[in-house]
Design a protein around this motif. Structure first.
Motif, short mmCIF file in Angstrom:
data_model
loop_
_atom_site.label_atom_id
_atom_site.label_comp_id
_atom_site.label_asym_id
_atom_site.label_seq_id
_atom_site.Cartn_x
_atom_site.Cartn_y
_atom_site.Cartn_z
N ILE A 83 -103.09 -33.60 -48.45
CA ILE A 83 -102.59 -34.95 -48.49
C ILE A 83 -103.54 -36.05 -47.88
O ILE A 83 -103.70 -36.85 -48.46
N PHE A 84 -104.55 -35.40 -46.85
CA PHE A 84 -105.58 -36.19 -46.49
C PHE A 84 -106.43 -36.48 -47.63
O PHE A 84 -107.13 -37.42 -47.67
N ALA A 86 -106.13 -36.58 -50.82
CA ALA A 86 -105.56 -37.41 -51.80
C ALA A 86 -105.35 -38.70 -51.23
O ALA A 86 -105.78 -39.72 -51.84
N TYR A 87 -105.18 -39.07 -50.05
CA TYR A 87 -105.25 -40.09 -49.28
C TYR A 87 -106.39 -41.16 -49.24
O TYR A 87 -106.80 -42.06 -49.80
N ALA A 88 -107.29 -40.11 -48.86
CA ALA A 88 -108.97 -40.60 -48.82
C ALA A 88 -109.12 -40.92 -50.33
O ALA A 88 -110.06 -42.05 -50.40
N GLY A 89 -108.95 -40.31 -51.27
CA GLY A 89 -109.65 -40.47 -52.81
C GLY A 89 -108.92 -41.39 -53.11
O GLY A 89 -109.43 -42.33 -53.92
N THR A 90 -107.46 -41.76 -52.84
CA THR A 90 -106.85 -42.82 -53.59
C THR A 90 -107.26 -44.19 -52.92
O THR A 90 -107.29 -45.16 -53.55
N LEU A 91 -107.46 -44.06 -51.50
CA LEU A 91 -107.94 -45.34 -51.09
C LEU A 91 -109.27 -45.94 -51.31
O LEU A 91 -109.58 -47.11 -51.69
N ILE A 92 -110.33 -44.91 -51.73
CA ILE A 92 -111.52 -45.27 -52.06
C ILE A 92 -111.39 -45.77 -53.41
O ILE A 92 -111.84 -46.92 -54.03
N TYR A 203 -98.85 -49.82 -57.84
CA TYR A 203 -99.69 -48.75 -58.68
C TYR A 203 -100.39 -47.66 -57.65
O TYR A 203 -100.64 -46.48 -58.30
N ALA A 204 -101.27 -48.34 -56.80
CA ALA A 204 -101.83 -47.47 -55.83
C ALA A 204 -101.06 -46.38 -55.10
O ALA A 204 -101.53 -45.32 -55.00
N ILE A 205 -99.83 -46.80 -54.76
CA ILE A 205 -98.93 -45.90 -54.13
C ILE A 205 -98.52 -44.63 -55.18
O ILE A 205 -98.48 -43.71 -54.66
N TYR A 206 -98.35 -45.32 -56.41
CA TYR A 206 -97.76 -44.28 -57.02
C TYR A 206 -98.90 -43.43 -57.65
O TYR A 206 -98.72 -42.25 -57.81
N ARG A 207 -100.32 -43.96 -57.80
CA ARG A 207 -101.31 -43.08 -57.77
C ARG A 207 -101.51 -42.04 -56.73
O ARG A 207 -102.08 -40.93 -56.93
N PHE A 208 -101.34 -42.33 -55.40
CA PHE A 208 -101.27 -41.68 -54.33
C PHE A 208 -100.39 -40.41 -54.53
O PHE A 208 -100.66 -39.15 -54.22
N GLU A 209 -99.10 -40.65 -55.13
CA GLU A 209 -98.08 -39.62 -55.33
C GLU A 209 -98.75 -38.56 -56.34
O GLU A 209 -98.73 -37.56 -56.34
N ILE A 210 -99.48 -39.01 -57.63
CA ILE A 210 -100.00 -38.31 -58.58
C ILE A 210 -101.28 -37.39 -57.83
O ILE A 210 -101.40 -36.18 -58.07
N ASP A 211 -101.98 -38.08 -57.01
CA ASP A 211 -103.23 -37.42 -56.40
C ASP A 211 -102.77 -36.21 -55.64
O ASP A 211 -103.61 -35.37 -55.29
N VAL A 212 -101.76 -36.36 -54.84
CA VAL A 212 -101.34 -35.18 -54.01
C VAL A 212 -101.02 -34.05 -54.85
O VAL A 212 -101.61 -32.93 -54.46
N ARG A 213 -100.50 -34.16 -56.13
CA ARG A 213 -100.18 -33.07 -56.82
C ARG A 213 -101.51 -32.67 -57.66
O ARG A 213 -101.83 -31.20 -57.34
#
Length: 268
Positions: A83-84, A86-92, A203-213
């Motif tokens: 999760i971390f 995904a979170y770091a990658g999505t934030l960047i 969209y950024a929140i939705y992308r975080f969801e995808i990035d966790v997967r």
């Protein structure tokens, strides 16, 4: 019957062309289908594990095997790491995608928008797993490779979505600011950003969801997260442990999916 068909073809000449094309495409698809079956080994091979027994080993037995349950704290620890990542990658990506989005938006950059679109298309062309392999080679094994892979790929996806949001804004606000003497930066800050923030955040929140997967499988190539224990357990045919890892992934992804949907509904 023949006279009736001839009458129909005479009445509508395109009808004959339509059926010719239809049968031609059907014939081509049938040939391709035959070739695919002929050169693909799809014969059934018996195995001790049937589909039913595999599902039982994956999603039922893990709850009753003490050794597998003992691995749960370690699995949760790796899931948190995922999760971390995904979170770091999505934030960047959520931040770095902004300038690319403005470059790709036609109403912002005019004729240069094709350059921005090309850059975003080029970034999106590489799947996360390929980027992870490249970054593992550059940064070594560990989460940093996963963060970079997730971040770079998400820039391409978010940049495209952001640019579409920017292209759909009300330009009368921008024109009013320009008419009142605002410079480019002031126009973007006061005329564009307030209009796009809700949708872009969604969209950024939705992308975080995808990035966790996506992060869940990057450990397969050594980019950190829960993918590493998953692939090791699969290679050892420890299906009960594989099942426990999958159960944790399903539960966490479902919770994140629920929270993501709730937050996006509140924002937009």
């Amino acid at each position: 019957m023949d006279k009736q068909q001839d009458y129909l073809y005479m009445k509508d000449p395109n009808r004959k062309k339509y059926w010719i094309k239809f049968f031609l495409v059907t014939a081509i698809l049938a040939v391709l289908y035959f070739i695919a079956f002929k050169y693909t080994d799809i014969s059934y091979k018996s195995n001790d594990n049937t589909i039913g027994s595999m599902f039982k080993r994956l999603f039922w037995d893990p709850f009753f095997i003490e050794e597998v349950r003992a691995e749960l704290p370690y699995i949760i620890e790796k899931m948190v790491e995922t999760i971390f990542i995904a979170y770091a990658g999505t934030l960047i990506a959520a931040l770095l995608a902004v300038p690319f989005a403005f470059l790709a938006a036609k109403n912002m950059s005019g004729k240069f928008s094709s350059t921005g679109k090309f850059i975003l298309n080029a970034i999106r062309a590489f799947p996360e797993i390929i980027l992870a392999i490249i970054f593992v080679g550059s940064f070594g094994l560990g989460p940093i490779a996963g963060i970079m892979a997730i971040g770079i790929h998400s820039i391409g996806m978010l940049g495209k979505l952001y640019s579409e949001v920017i292209e759909s804004i009300d330009m009368s606000v921008v024109e009013a600011l320009e008419a009142s003497g605002a410079n480019k930066l002031q126009t973007i800050w006061h005329g564009v950003i307030p209009q796009v923030i809700p949708e872009c955040s969604s969209y950024a929140i939705y992308r975080f969801e995808i990035d966790v997967r996506a992060s869940s499988v990057l450990g397969i190539v050594g980019a950190g997260g829960i993918g590493a224990p998953l692939i090791i357990a699969a290679q050892m045919r420890d299906w009960e442990l594989v099942g426990m890892i999958l159960i944790v992934i399903i539960v966490v992804v479902t919770i994140i999916d629920f929270l993501s949907a709730y937050l996006r509904k509140k924002i937009v």
